[in-house]
Each structure stands twice: as structure tokens, then as C-alpha cells.
Write a protein that holds these residues in place. Structure first.
Motif, PDB file in Angstrom:
ATOM      1  N   TYR B 108       0.823  -1.208   0.000  1.00 36.10           N
ATOM      2  CA  TYR B 108       0.000   0.000   0.000  1.00 36.10           C
ATOM      3  C   TYR B 108       0.860   1.261   0.000  1.00 36.10           C
ATOM      4  CZ  TYR B 108      -3.941   3.077   0.926  1.00 36.10           C
ATOM      5  OH  TYR B 108      -4.891   4.071   0.830  1.00 36.10           O
ATOM      6  N   TYR B 110       3.946   1.529  -0.925  1.00 41.47           N
ATOM      7  CA  TYR B 110       4.718   1.550  -2.172  1.00 41.47           C
ATOM      8  C   TYR B 110       3.890   2.151  -3.310  1.00 41.47           C
ATOM      9  CZ  TYR B 110       7.509  -0.428  -6.033  1.00 41.47           C
ATOM     10  OH  TYR B 110       8.268  -0.612  -7.158  1.00 41.47           O
ATOM     11  N   THR B 112       0.911   3.995  -2.930  1.00 43.46           N
ATOM     12  CA  THR B 112       0.204   5.250  -2.654  1.00 43.46           C
ATOM     13  C   THR B 112       1.073   6.293  -1.972  1.00 43.46           C
ATOM     14  OG1 THR B 112      -0.503   4.623  -0.436  1.00 43.46           O
ATOM     15  CG2 THR B 112      -1.931   3.938  -2.256  1.00 43.46           C
ATOM     16  N   ARG B 114       1.233   6.415   1.112  1.00 44.10           N
ATOM     17  CA  ARG B 114       0.497   6.690   2.342  1.00 44.10           C
ATOM     18  C   ARG B 114       0.719   5.578   3.364  1.00 44.10           C
ATOM     19  NH1 ARG B 114      -3.379  10.476   1.131  1.00 44.10           N
ATOM     20  NH2 ARG B 114      -2.585  11.629  -0.640  1.00 44.10           N
TER      21      ARG B 114
END
Lengths: 309, 331
Positions: B108, B110, B112, B114
């Protein structure tokens, strides 16, 4: 007649549909020029699904998308320049050009991600709906998936939990008639939309060449979700005019069937709703937008080998 | 249960987990608990008891038996602002959620840029007699995935402190609790701000002659073996990595460089395991200082049986650890 409250003004509608169509055609040209590092899965012919569904959404609603997700991203409000740059492997792309078409995300506009795994977004969208519910927000989650994903276990798991917890989610099955290289008749037993009934919530089927019908069905489903009445399954009957990937000759496709779909093309129908002058203005606007996006992307450095993580 | 003057109590392992959950859910309303049987029954072993009564059914949810979507519930909820704790009852059941953990949660950030403040709790090890589909130890699979933090508390204190750190962490963390230790006690600070930092090993016993790196149930056994070795004049250092990804390489390299000898004890089998990784680390970083070949003292490379005596025949015991220590020290 289209419901004015439920679909954007005709020029906006055409603009959104055309952006989806032309974005992919332009990227495919770049691919053939050797400028796209990864694979491309296009959804030509399916534009009305993403545009119709997202017409019912607001920025704070969230979606999960698929490996064939450019339209979903654009319709939810992703930035065209950053998308183009990502697909062209440039540092100005959504993740610095490292990840490409199947891994675009923009949580700021509610796009939790396209996905390289068929059915991978079903649990995540269900979780997002759960999170929205716990927080007492009246936002909703929309899960886009293809009919191929209905064969995964995630589909049954997600529908069951969404029903049990009355989650604010709309499951949008984009039935484009092909699961990868095989007609869906080989993959899908029965009717997808009818599976909702077994879980005790509504399922509907709509014509995916009719953007107004898609928007109407989604508005109803979203209203139901916002009101706390739980999920809806919307099966959009569309058609994939492109191959599974750019370069796929799609010899499995019946040309007469494809032509029949082209004859009902949602993009052309939206254009026909405008005057010649209006339509030409939108055409010029989109060409300019995409040409600029390509120019900006190609002017940016390629993905940085020093920034792998 | 009594509280000492310095705010430390003797807690059972499960109580450490339960106290961590109570404290973190009380501290932050974004923390929710999701899993099979976690609510009404309080978990199959009572680990999550009283949480639903305290925090209500909105934040403590019993799920259907849908491991992939249980993991996905945590991912999606974390993506929209919660700090979920999801429970996958046994490690073996994580295999049904492999896509969501490895392909989705771990990537995630990587994709986004976020955070994804998700904690996944599960339980591994052959402490119970549940057989070959409930007692496996494949923690190394997840430790090999970029983007995942993997912790393995071996006692009540770490079970509490590591879980609290995991919940407060902004990235996905897999907490592998140890079956067979749920009722084992260790003195544990009751303070709600007591944390055990992620990525930091604990030296459970200091020594000069040999470094024993142990995880899970093997930690207490290694301490007992060290006690017996001391009686024979051999000084054993026992290190519990606690977090296996990212591994506290510094602590292990420092110790092995000093002792020159390494035995790694684990409930997983040896091939492609944490023990293999630690021995590779010693070979790469401590080669000139090694005085004996590193030893992987692991479960036999066979499936986990059900009867207790067969389970014990498969995994290292105190005598086995003592024998390995004797072998590498030559004493």
C-alpha cells in the motif's frame, strides 16, 4: 430522457467519456512507440460504466479498481498528467513511474487503487465501507470488478459480510464479456446480478452502452448505501472492444458482435447529443489536454533507479 | 495477581494481549477489532474477552469465516482512517489471506505513498495438539516480504508491548503470537504507555561463550539450557529477536562477534527459515570472528503431528539446546 440531476450536462458527459476513450488510445500509441514500460489493459468500449457510476459519487466516496482501471481513475478525478507520467514510467507519475498501469492510486480523490490481482479489490472495498460505517460518515465505497472476479472466493466473502453488516457499498460488476482471453460463458455460471438476491440485497442489471442507465442505477444504489440500508450489486453489461492487453489480437472475439457494440457506442451517442460546434470544442479540449500530458510526461526524467523503495 | 510498587504485574501471555487491546482501544477510538469469534466469545482462548462489552459491537466485530476478506476489512478500514486490529485465528489460516497481506497490505505505501496502520494478529507454533494445519511456523514467508513488519512475542511482557507498538505503527504489522504460551507468565508493566519498540531484540541473558538466538517457545527453553550450561561453566547469551522483520541485525552481529559461536533455536524447520537468515548474517558479518560453525537447531523437516509426545519429538527440547551449546563450545 436523462434525469438532469443524475447525469452531468451533455457537454460534461461527453467530455468525460471522450477523455476515457482518448486517454487510452493515446497511451496505446505511446505503447506502440515503445514508451510504456509495463503492460496495458485497455477498456475501450466500456467508458459508460466508469463515467456513469462516478457521476453518482462525490470526492469523499472511495473506489477500488482493477487491472483495467484507467477509466475508473479518470472518472473519479485522478490527475491526467500524473496518470500519463506514471504509465510512461516518469518521475512525475503517481508513484514516480515505478509501478505503471495496474498500480495507480490517489487516496485524495478516493481512489484506493487499481489492482493487479483479479478480485483483490473486493475485500478492500468492503473494508473501506466498514471503516466509513464505523466512523459514522455518509460516504460510500464502490468496488469495480469484472465478471471474471465473480469466480473468486473474495466475491462470495465480500457480498456475505457486506450484507450481514449492511455496509455502505456498491458492487459494480463490469461485465465486458471476456475474462482475459476467454468468453465469460466459459467462466461464469448463471447470472451475476442474481447472486445478490441469495445474500438478501438488491441486484440489478443495466445496459452498459447507456451512460444514463448506469448513472440512474448507481444513484439508487448509492442512496440506499448512504441511508444505511446496505449494499447493492449492479451488473453493467458492457463490451471490451480492445484485447486483454495491447498487442492481443483478440482472435477469440466475434467481429459481428463487436460491430454491434460499436454501433451503440456511448461516446458517439454522447457526442451526437451536442451541436457540431459544441462537440468540436470538446474534441479540441481533450486533444490539447492529452497532448500536453504526453509532452509533460516525456519532458520529465524516467523513473529513478536510486528510488526503488 | 498483585501489583508491585513499580507498577509491574505478573501477567499471563493472553492477559498481556488483552491489556494491550483494552488500553489502545481506550486511548484511540480509531482502533477497532475484527475477527472470527473475537466479540461475543472473546476468542477461542479468551484472549479478546470483555472487549466487546467494553467498546461495543461497532468497534468489535465477529466476522464470518472469510480470512481473505477479514484481512481486507483491515486494509480498507485503515485506508479510510481507522487503525484496525484484525485477527486471523491461526497462522495456518493466514494462507487463505495471503493475497491481501502480501499483494495488497504490504504494497500500500509503495503504491500510494500513504501509511496503512494495520495490525494483523495471529498465532503459531506447536504448543497445542491441533495437528498439521493449525500449528505451523512459517513466519519466514512473511519476513521475506518488503513492506511488512513481523513480530513474534515470546512472553506476556512482549505480547503486550509489541502489540501496542504495532497498533501505534503507521505500517502493516503482523503479530504472530505463540500458541502454547498463552498461560505463561512474565512480569509486565501495567502502564498504558509501556511499549516494546519494533525492530529491537532483547538480550534475555548475557553471556560470553556462545550466542543462542531463539524465538517463541524456544526462548524459555534456551534460558533453561543456559542456566544448566552455567552450572557446567559455559556462559550462554540468549537473544530473543522479538521482531523478525526488520531483524535487529546489530544486536545479533555484536553478540556473535563477541562470543564467536552461534546456535539458532526455533520451532520452524530449518530450510529457508529465520535460522537460515541468522546464520547467513553471521557468515557475512562475523566470519573472521567465528570459532565454530553456526548451528540451526530447528524442528525436524516434517509436518506437525498431533500427539504431544510426537510434537516434542519434532521440536528442540532443553537437552537438545544444551547439547548444541556443548557441541559448539567443545565443552
Amino acid at each position: 430522457m436523462p434525469d438532469d440531476d443524475r447525469t452531468p450536462p451533455p457537454a460534461d458527459l461527453y467530455r468525460q467519456l471522450l477523455l476515457c476513450r482518448r486517454f487510452e488510445e493515446v497511451v496505446a500509441e505511446q505503447y506502440r512507440e515503445g514508451r510504456v514500460p509495463g503492460p496495458l489493459h485497455l477498456a475501450l468500449g466500456q467508458e459508460a460504466t466508469a463515467v456513469g457510476v462516478c457521476a453518482a459519487l462525490r470526492r469523499t466516496d472511495v473506489i477500488t479498481s482493477t487491472h483495467r482501471g484507467h477509466h475508473h481513475c479518470l472518472a473519479k478525478g485522478a490527475d491526467v498528467d500524473r496518470m500519463m507520467a506514471e504509465l510512461l514510467g516518469r518521475r512525475t507519475g503517481y508513484s514516480g513511474g515505478r509501478n505503471g498501469s495496474m498500480h495507480i492510486a490517489d487516496p485524495d480523490v478516493g481512489l484506493l487503487g487499481t489492482n493487479g490481482i483479479v478480485g483483490g479489490g473486493l475485500p478492500i472495498a468492503t473494508g473501506a465501507a466498514f471503516g466509513l460505517q464505523v466512523q459514522g460518515r455518509d460516504d460510500v465505497a464502490v468496488c469495480f470488478f469484472g465478471e471474471g472476479a465473480t469466480a473468486t472466493g473474495n466475491f462470495g466473502e465480500a457480498l456475505n459480510i457486506a450484507a450481514l453488516w449492511a455496509l455502505p457499498i456498491v458492487f459494480v460488476c463490469e461485465n465486458n464479456r471476456f475474462a482475459e482471453l476467454t468468453p465469460s460463458s466459459t467462466h461464469v455460471a448463471g447470472e451475476v446480478w442474481q447472486r445478490a438476491e441469495a445474500y438478501g440485497f438488491p441486484g440489478v442489471r443495466v445496459d452498459g452502452s447507456d451512460v444514463h442507465a448506469v448513472a440512474d442505477a448507481t444513484h439508487d444504489a448509492v442512496a440506499r448505501a448512504r441511508a444505511g440500508d446496505g449494499p447493492t450489486l449492479v451488473e453493467v453489461m458492457t463490451y471490451r472492444l480492445s484485447g486483454h492487453y495491447v498487442g492481443d489480437p483478440a482472435t477469440y472475439r466475434d467481429e459481428a458482435e463487436a460491430q454491434a457494440w460499436r454501433d451503440r457506442d456511448a461516446v458517439a451517442r454522447a457526442r451526437a447529443a451536442l451541436t457540431g460546434t459544441e462537440a468540436a470544442a470538446v474534441d479540441d479540449e481533450i486533444e490539447e489536454l492529452l497532448a500536453t500530458a504526453v509532452d509533460r510526461a516525456l519532458a520529465a526524467p524516467t523513473a529513478d533507479p536510486e528510488e526503488l523503495g | 495477581m498483585t501489583t508491585t510498587v513499580d507498577g509491574v504485574r505478573s501477567l499471563k501471555y493472553w492477559q498481556g494481549v488483552n491489556q494491550a487491546l483494552h488500553q489502545e482501544m481506550d486511548r484511540d477510538e480509531r482502533v477497532v477489532l475484527v475477527g472470527e469469534d473475537v466479540g461475543g466469545p472473546g476468542g477461542p482462548y479468551g484472549v479478546t474477552r470483555n472487549l466487546r462489552a467494553t467498546f461495543g459491537p461497532n468497534r468489535v466485530r465477529d466476522t464470518p469465516i472469510s480470512e481473505s476478506t477479514i484481512a481486507g476489512l483491515g486494509i480498507g478500514a485503515a485506508a479510510v482512517g481507522l487503525r484496525p486490529v484484525v485477527e486471523l485465528m491461526f497462522f495456518d489460516f493466514c494462507m487463505l489471506a495471503m493475497d491481501q497481506i502480501v499483494n495488497q497490505a504490504a504494497k500500500y505505501r509503495y503504491f500510494t505513498g500513504r501509511s496503512l496502520p494495520l495490525t494483523i494478529r495471529t498465532m503459531s507454533g506447536s504448543g497445542g495438539s491441533y495437528g498439521a494445519q493449525h500449528c505451523q511456523s512459517f513466519e519466514a514467508w512473511f519476513a521475506a516480504v518488503p513492506g511488512l513488519t513481523v513480530v513474534m512475542p515470546s512472553n506476556a511482557r512482549d505480547a503486550k508491548g509489541l502489540l501496542k507498538s504495532a497498533i501505534r505503527s503507521d505500517d502493516p504489522t503482523l503479530v504472530i503470537e505463540t500458541f502454547g504460551l498463552l498461560t505463561a507468565r512474565r512480569d509486565t508493566p501495567v502502564d498504558e504507555d509501556f511499549l516494546v519498540p519494533l525492530g529491537v531484540a532483547e538480550t534475555r541473558r548475557s553471556g560470553d561463550d556462545v550466542t543462542v538466538v531463539a524465538t517463541g517457545r524456544m526462548v524459555d527453553r534456551s534460558l533453561e539450557a543456559a542456566e544448566r550450561a552455567a552450572a557446567g561453566g559455559v556462559s550462554v547469551e540468549v537473544i530473543d529477536p522479538r521482531t523478525i522483520a526488520p531483524l535487529d541485525r546489530t544486536a545479533i552481529v555484536e553478540s556473535v562477534s563477541r562470543t564467536g559461536r552461534l546456535v539458532v533455536v526455533q520451532e520452524a524447520s530449518a530450510p529457508f527459515s529465520l535460522a537460515a537468515e541468522v546464520c547467513a548474517l553471521a557468515a557475512e558479518e562475523c566470519f573472521d570472528r567465528l570459532r565454530a560453525a553456526p548451528v540451526r537447531l530447528c524442528a525436524d523437516f516434517v509436518n506437525v503431528p498431533t500427539p504431544q509426545d510426537l510434537i516434542e519429538a519434532r521440536v528442540p527440547g532443553v537437552d537438545d539446546i544444551l547439547a548444541a551449546v556443548t557441541r559448539v563450545t567443545g565443552r
